[in-house]
Design an enzyme around this catalytic site. Structure first.
Site, short mmCIF file in Angstrom:
data_model
loop_
_atom_site.label_atom_id
_atom_site.label_comp_id
_atom_site.label_asym_id
_atom_site.label_seq_id
_atom_site.Cartn_x
_atom_site.Cartn_y
_atom_site.Cartn_z
N GLY A 6 -7.32 0.25 3.44
CA GLY A 6 -8.27 0.69 3.14
C GLY A 6 -8.77 1.77 1.87
O GLY A 6 -10.00 1.28 1.05
N THR A 30 -9.50 4.29 -1.21
CA THR A 30 -10.93 4.60 -1.11
C THR A 30 -12.17 5.01 -0.20
O THR A 30 -12.67 5.74 0.91
CB THR A 30 -11.05 5.20 -2.80
N GLU A 51 0.68 -0.95 -0.28
CA GLU A 51 -0.19 -0.02 -0.31
C GLU A 51 1.22 1.11 -0.39
O GLU A 51 2.07 1.72 0.36
CB GLU A 51 -1.17 0.06 1.11
N HIS A 85 -45.21 -4.71 7.57
CA HIS A 85 -46.40 -3.47 8.14
C HIS A 85 -45.96 -2.08 9.41
O HIS A 85 -45.94 -3.09 10.26
CB HIS A 85 -47.20 -3.33 7.94
C1 FAD Z 1 -15.98 10.11 -2.70
C2 FAD Z 1 -16.82 8.99 -3.16
C3 FAD Z 1 -18.01 8.21 -2.64
C4 FAD Z 1 -18.14 6.84 -2.87
N1 FAD Z 1 -18.83 6.35 -2.13
C5 FAD Z 1 -19.31 5.01 -2.47
C6 FAD Z 1 -20.13 3.95 -1.55
O1 FAD Z 1 -21.25 5.04 -0.92
N2 FAD Z 1 -20.86 2.70 -2.09
C7 FAD Z 1 -19.97 2.71 -3.09
O2 FAD Z 1 -19.70 1.04 -3.22
N3 FAD Z 1 -18.71 2.59 -3.56
C8 FAD Z 1 -18.73 4.26 -3.83
N4 FAD Z 1 -17.50 4.88 -3.73
C9 FAD Z 1 -16.43 3.97 -4.59
C10 FAD Z 1 -16.02 3.24 -4.11
O3 FAD Z 1 -14.66 4.00 -3.06
C11 FAD Z 1 -14.68 2.65 -4.71
O4 FAD Z 1 -15.92 1.50 -5.57
C12 FAD Z 1 -13.75 1.23 -4.16
O5 FAD Z 1 -13.06 1.85 -3.06
C13 FAD Z 1 -13.06 0.40 -4.56
O6 FAD Z 1 -11.90 0.74 -4.90
P1 FAD Z 1 -10.73 -0.20 -4.95
O7 FAD Z 1 -11.07 -1.69 -4.08
O8 FAD Z 1 -11.08 -0.85 -7.02
O9 FAD Z 1 -9.66 0.88 -4.84
P2 FAD Z 1 -9.34 1.47 -4.13
O10 FAD Z 1 -10.38 1.46 -2.97
O11 FAD Z 1 -9.28 2.77 -4.63
O12 FAD Z 1 -7.87 1.21 -3.01
C14 FAD Z 1 -7.40 1.07 -4.01
C15 FAD Z 1 -5.71 1.19 -2.73
O13 FAD Z 1 -4.38 0.68 -3.96
C16 FAD Z 1 -3.70 1.86 -3.13
N5 FAD Z 1 -2.42 1.98 -4.86
C17 FAD Z 1 -2.48 2.08 -6.24
N6 FAD Z 1 -1.80 2.70 -6.79
C18 FAD Z 1 -1.00 1.52 -5.88
C19 FAD Z 1 0.49 1.29 -5.76
N7 FAD Z 1 1.12 1.04 -7.41
N8 FAD Z 1 1.05 0.65 -4.91
C20 FAD Z 1 0.80 0.62 -3.97
N9 FAD Z 1 -0.31 1.28 -3.01
C21 FAD Z 1 -1.44 1.24 -4.72
C22 FAD Z 1 -3.86 3.49 -3.18
O14 FAD Z 1 -3.32 4.49 -2.38
C23 FAD Z 1 -5.26 3.17 -2.34
O15 FAD Z 1 -5.26 2.97 -1.37
C24 FAD Z 1 -17.29 5.65 -3.37
C25 FAD Z 1 -15.92 6.48 -4.27
C26 FAD Z 1 -15.75 8.17 -3.61
C27 FAD Z 1 -14.73 8.92 -4.39
#
Ligand code: FAD
Length: 459
Positions: A39, A41, A34, A441
């Site tokens: 955790g 996004t 990471e 209900h």
């Molecule tokens: C404001 C906002 C609100 C949202 N609300 C919702 C919601 O209510 N419900 C919902 O289902 N979804 C919601 N989403 C979408 C949801 O957050 C993402 O779909 C979810 O986090 C899945 O992401 P992921 O598992 O692909 O990776 P992410 O959660 O994006 O995590 C990827 C991780 O990889 C790390 N990383 C990236 N590149 C590298 C690298 N080269 N080397 C090491 N580490 C790296 C990053 O730092 C990050 O920690 C929301 C998004 C946003 C922006």
């Protein structure tokens, strides 16, 4: 220096940690990498903090509406933004710590902090160390897209990430982007007490939804005093002494909207540009999303891509479902596939929109003979009891197979009630199964059988 592992997971998003834990439990020596916050996004600057902030905003909204419920509140409602942020930080911290500890206490799993970059199909460099493994899983997620619009370098702007540091009330928040993320922030800040203007390029908000859904969401937001500017195609930005001006070049008058702060919420880009994918030979599409098959294998044997970066979903639950699919195939000899899942999501404005399956536009495009049922939330007892009667419920059924094709529940509890419909769809049961089920209900779900009892041909 080179370290050998059985498996490497890049990114601690919503798929990476549970997968690393399963891999570790299967006896594989696993590294999970990471570069920023454990955790990803959802935990740190997506779902959890925004829904926590939305809860504060709703508390303020309900307090202002106290009189509607016979509750007398003496002085004007004021929001303490520092306390709102502190509450959000505490809840985020709990989740962040929970995921970190979960990874750290799992046998065979090592958490490594740093930026991962491929050096070859089986090797990844982190800091000064080269890690090698026959199996590599990419879960790098995405980030806010920053448009290259005129003036962007002259102004200060916020994204979903920097919004997490805001502990004050913006006087007038301009939100560029009238889709899911932009609208949640817009309503939240309006309820905190800011003036808010939403600027959207398309002719309507959340343009992927059906027109009646877009129109109703717009009416709900405008009803709370949010200004909405649509068709804002030719945008440019400029710094002003007291904030930012957005110039709407080819729009109706007034051609300029000025505000104190600007949030850019125009979409997400995958974090694949600095991953060295070319060194491994992993193919991406023109927008940078990693190409995967139905079981999330990339173009390179031994490399999988999960979560937002594969372009097959943009939600926490799609990313987690990606983990389940990969784990099932790899560890459980269970051939689960992406195309087995039914798309579902919510827009967490208040009242929320719960969606599953096809929109009306998609139903029409499919050429299926369909039936439609629509009911205004004003008919739902639970909504009336709560004085929250905005919105409607709409459902589409295949006239020949009697299977449910899709639904939109825009109204109080819509994000929960949608699961009744989703589960019946997943079971492959006809709509009559839901129609004949006795419900509790007074709830929103109890009206779904009534909705299904009044289907009409979709003409
Ligand atoms: C404001 C906002 C609100 C949202 N609300 C919702 C919601 O209510 N419900 C919902 O289902 N979804 C919601 N989403 C979408 C949801 O957050 C993402 O779909 C979810 O986090 C899945 O992401 P992921 O598992 O692909 O990776 P992410 O959660 O994006 O995590 C990827 C991780 O990889 C790390 N990383 C990236 N590149 C590298 C690298 N080269 N080397 C090491 N580490 C790296 C990053 O730092 C990050 O920690 C929301 C998004 C946003 C922006």
């Amino acid at each position: 220096m080179s370290e050998k592992y059985d498996a490497i997971v890049i990114g601690t998003g919503q798929a990476g940690p549970p997968l690393a834990v399963r891999l570790g439990q299967s006896g594989r020596k696993t590294a999970i990498i990471e570069r920023k916050l454990v955790g990803g996004t959802c935990v740190n600057n997506g779902c959890i903090p925004t829904k926590t902030l939305i809860a504060s905003a709703r508390a303020a909204h309900i307090a202002r509406r106290g009189a509607d419920f016979g509750v007398v509140i003496g002085s004007p409602i004021r929001v303490d933004m520092a306390r709102v942020k502190a509450r959000k930080d505490a809840i985020v911290q709990q989740s962040n710590t929970g995921v970190t500890n979960w990874i750290k206490r799992t046998q065979n799993v090592t958490l490594i902090h740093g930026q991962a970059r491929f050096e070859g199909p089986h090797s990844v460099r982190v800091n000064d160390t080269s890690l090698e493994a026959p199996e590599i899983f990419i879960n790098v997620g995405g980030r806010a897209s920053i448009p290259n619009m005129p003036g962007i370098r002259d102004v200060t702007f916020l994204t979903n990430s920097s919004m997490m540091d805001v502990d004050f009330l913006p006087e007038h928040l301009l939100v560029i982007g009238g889709s899911y993320i932009g609208l949640e922030f817009a309503q939240m800040y309006r309820r905190f007490g800011s003036r808010v203007t939403v600027i959207e390029m398309a002719p309507r908000l959340i343009s992927r939804e059906d027109e009646d859904v877009s129109a109703c969401v717009q009416a709900i937001l405008e009803g709370e005093g949010i200004a909405v500017r649509l068709n804002a195609e030719c945008l440019s930005l400029a710094r002003r002494a007291d904030g930012i001006a957005v110039h709407l070049g080819c729009e109706d008058e007034p051609r300029e909207v000025a505000g104190s702060h600007l949030l850019l919420a125009i979409g997400r880009v995958p974090n694949t540009d600095d991953l060295g994918l070319d060194k491994a030979g992993v193919k991406t599409n023109t927008r940078g999303f990693i190409e995967v098959d139905d079981q999330l294998r990339t173009s390179v044997p031994g490399i999988w891509a999960l979560g937002d970066a594969n372009g097959r979903g943009a939600f926490t639950h799609t990313s987690y479902n990606d983990y389940e699919i990969v784990a099932a195939n790899l560890l459980d000899n269970d051939p689960r596939r992406v195309t087995d899942r039914i798309m579902t999501y919510a827009l967490f404005v208040d009242p929320p929109l719960g969606r599953c399956g096809m929109t009306e536009r998609e139903v029409r495009a499919s050429g299926k003979r369909a039936l439609v049922g629509k009911m205004m939330m004003a008919r739902v007892g639970r909504a009336r009891e709560r004085s929250e009667t905005q919105g409607f419920m709409q459902i589409y059924v295949d006239a020949d197979t009697k299977r449910i094709l899709g639904a939109a529940l825009l109204g109080t509890e819509g994000d929960e009630a949608i699961h009744c419909i989703l589960d019946v769809m997943a079971a492959g049961a006809p709509y009559t199964t839901l129609q004949r089920t006795m419900h509790i209900h007074p709830t929103v779900s109890e009206l779904l059988p009534t909705l299904l009892g009044d289907l009409k041909p979709l003409t």
